[in-house]
Scaffold this active site. Structure first.
Site, PDB file in Angstrom:
ATOM      1  N   THR A  15       0.790  -1.232   0.000  1.00  0.00           N
ATOM      2  CA  THR A  15       0.000   0.000   0.000  1.00  0.00           C
ATOM      3  C   THR A  15       0.829   1.293   0.000  1.00  0.00           C
ATOM      4  O   THR A  15       0.649   2.145  -0.875  1.00  0.00           O
ATOM      5  CB  THR A  15      -0.940  -0.015   1.216  1.00  0.00           C
ATOM      6  OG1 THR A  15      -1.844  -1.108   1.049  1.00  0.00           O
ATOM      7  CG2 THR A  15      -1.721   1.278   1.349  1.00  0.00           C
TER       8      THR A  15
HETATM    9  P1  AMP Z   1      -1.603  -3.154   3.470  1.00  0.00           P
HETATM   10  O1  AMP Z   1      -0.978  -3.719   4.703  1.00  0.00           O
HETATM   11  O2  AMP Z   1      -0.601  -2.898   2.393  1.00  0.00           O
HETATM   12  O3  AMP Z   1      -2.778  -3.930   3.038  1.00  0.00           O
HETATM   13  O4  AMP Z   1      -2.129  -1.708   3.903  1.00  0.00           O
HETATM   14  C1  AMP Z   1      -3.482  -1.346   3.863  1.00  0.00           C
HETATM   15  C2  AMP Z   1      -3.831  -0.662   5.134  1.00  0.00           C
HETATM   16  O5  AMP Z   1      -3.199   0.598   5.232  1.00  0.00           O
HETATM   17  C3  AMP Z   1      -5.321  -0.367   5.203  1.00  0.00           C
HETATM   18  O6  AMP Z   1      -5.962  -1.316   5.989  1.00  0.00           O
HETATM   19  C4  AMP Z   1      -5.395   1.008   5.811  1.00  0.00           C
HETATM   20  O7  AMP Z   1      -6.137   0.982   7.009  1.00  0.00           O
HETATM   21  C5  AMP Z   1      -3.967   1.393   6.079  1.00  0.00           C
HETATM   22  N1  AMP Z   1      -3.745   2.808   5.744  1.00  0.00           N
HETATM   23  C6  AMP Z   1      -4.122   3.449   4.632  1.00  0.00           C
HETATM   24  N2  AMP Z   1      -3.775   4.740   4.663  1.00  0.00           N
HETATM   25  C7  AMP Z   1      -3.152   4.929   5.827  1.00  0.00           C
HETATM   26  C8  AMP Z   1      -2.555   6.063   6.449  1.00  0.00           C
HETATM   27  N3  AMP Z   1      -2.542   7.245   5.843  1.00  0.00           N
HETATM   28  N4  AMP Z   1      -2.000   5.877   7.663  1.00  0.00           N
HETATM   29  C9  AMP Z   1      -1.989   4.667   8.256  1.00  0.00           C
HETATM   30  N5  AMP Z   1      -2.540   3.568   7.725  1.00  0.00           N
HETATM   31  C10 AMP Z   1      -3.115   3.690   6.524  1.00  0.00           C
HETATM   32 ZN    ZN Z   2      -3.212  -1.396  -0.443  1.00  0.00          ZN
HETATM   33 ZN    ZN Z   3      -3.806  -4.712   1.786  1.00  0.00          ZN
END
Ligand code: AMP
Ligand code: ZN
Ligand code: ZN
Length: 398
Positions: free
Chosen positions: A69
């Protein structure tokens, strides 16, 4: 006569303000639907996205490696791949700050400009050029990057519901022209969350897709009611691959865990030998494995454009799609869905829909860094040097 002239002068002085209210300048809205795999658009669940795609342009974004992400959201708004934008993972260690670890859940590190200053996101460059910006969430938007935050931004909170996020954007657009944003980011996490917990083929993912689509419909209708012209870029950061407990690689079966620091595990693993250098770690990991490939960071395939930034760990192991690399018990259930795999995996491909931009038709598969020059063109701001070729921006008909 003098009075008449005075009245006429007043009338003409007032005219530009009226014209301003009547003819709104377009707003560019960059929407991210986290984890919206490109083919979710073919499920017949998205009347709004499908209409926008049919009227405008659509395609598939190839994420940058690692297909996570934070690295990909930053790639989209900087045009730089993770190796050059500095956000090399959701979790990372910088040898210049060896005692701390960046991770999205750790606000102290995640909000420190140190991690973000290797690139400049579109909202900072646009803001410096006089474009008013506002961020309804986006990784990095809470950070004073190069000393600048958007005039309107919110601290990330997943409890702020999708409908409220739309209302916030519409409220910004109801403002008087002088304080109304011309560039807005908007972020939805629910499709990704459902994908992790229930897998990409679940009823829960389908429900999340349909709900976010309805909110996009609300946004378009709300802007229409305001007479607000909009250029919409709707993207995702990566796709989603089904995972299960039967497809797990335990690093403990290869090396004693105290001899490594696993900075990241899951679809890919970022590993440092705990002792700084340890030939046993390299010997154990760099040999061939059935369902993952490990390499020294400097020997990763060129097409991944990854491994030169000192924040990339010494050894990178990439699992076969669907497999999960673990260093001990999992932090959350393995069964469900995950991303982070090789960006060549078709299931990592991400959504791209553009509407009102001058782009039309099927644009095929495009690297996600190409969104940046397109975005900057729409904002009328010169892009900073980036890794993008400009192939998408060149397709603009106007
Ligand atoms: P991933 O672990 O790559 O799936 O990351 C996705 C997660 O990142 C989602 O569940 C969001 O809740 C979190 N996320 C998205 N934007 C932000 C942000 N600006 N700050 C902290 N966490 C975030
Ligand atoms: Zn993502
Ligand atoms: Zn994810």
């Amino acid at each position: 006569m003098k009075r008449l002239i005075a009245i006429l002068l007043l009338f003409f002085a007032a005219a530009p303000a009226h014209a301003d209210e009547d003819a709104r300048t377009p707003v560019t809205v960059l929407v991210s639907i986290d984890g919206f795999r490109a083919d979710y658009l073919d499920r017949g669940l998205t009347p709004n996205l499908s209409r926008l795609a049919a009227e405008g342009a659509h395609g598939k974004l190839r994420p940058s490696f690692p297909t996570k992400t934070f690295p990909n959201h930053y790639a989209i708004v900087t045009g730089k791949r993770p190796d050059t934008n500095g956000i090399t993972g959701n979790n990372m260690i910088d040898p210049r700050r060896p005692d701390v670890k960046f991770s999205l859940g750790d606000a102290k590190q995640a909000l420190d400009p140190f991690w973000w200053d290797e690139a400049e996101p579109a909202w900072v460059t646009a803001g410096k050029a006089g474009v008013r910006t506002a961020t309804m969430f986006w990784p990095g938007s809470e950070v004073a990057i190069h000393g600048v935050r958007p005039p309107d931004w919110l601290r990330y909170d997943e409890h702020i519901g999708n409908a409220q996020r739309i209302e916030t954007v519409l409220d910004w657009m109801r403002r008087p022209a002088a304080i109304r944003p011309a560039f807005v980011t908007l972020y939805f996490d629910t499709v990704d969350t459902a994908g992790h917990r229930f897998g990409p083929d679940s009823a829960e993912v389908n429900a999340a897709i349909a709900e976010v689509d309805a909110r996009i419909g609300d946004l378009v209708a709300g802007l229409g009611a305001l007479g607000q012209p909009v250029r919409l870029l709707i993207v995702a950061d990566h796709g989603m691959h089904a995972t299960d407990d039967a497809r797990v690689i335990q690093l403990a079966d290869l090396i004693d865990l105290p001899s490594i620091i696993a900075v990241e595990t899951g679809p890919y693993a970022a590993i440092e030998p705990a002792a700084g250098t340890d030939d046993r770690v390299y010997a154990a990991l760099l040999k061939p494995h059935d369902h993952m490939a490990c390499s020294r960071r400097e020997a990763l395939p060129e097409r991944l454009h990854y491994g030169r930034n000192p924040r990339v760990a010494a050894i990178i192991c990439i699992a076969e799609p669907g497999w999960t690399i673990l260093a001990g018990p999992p932090a959350y259930p393995v069964k469900g869905g995950a991303h982070g795999y090789d960006n060549q995996d078709p299931e990592m491909l991400a959504l791209f829909v553009a509407s009102g931009t001058g782009l039309s038709g099927d644009i095929g598969i495009v690297d996600n860094i190409e969104v940046y020059p397109l975005l900057m063109r729409l904002l009328g701001v010169a892009p900073l040097p980036s890794d993008a070729s400009g192939v998408l921006a060149k397709r603009l008909t106007k």
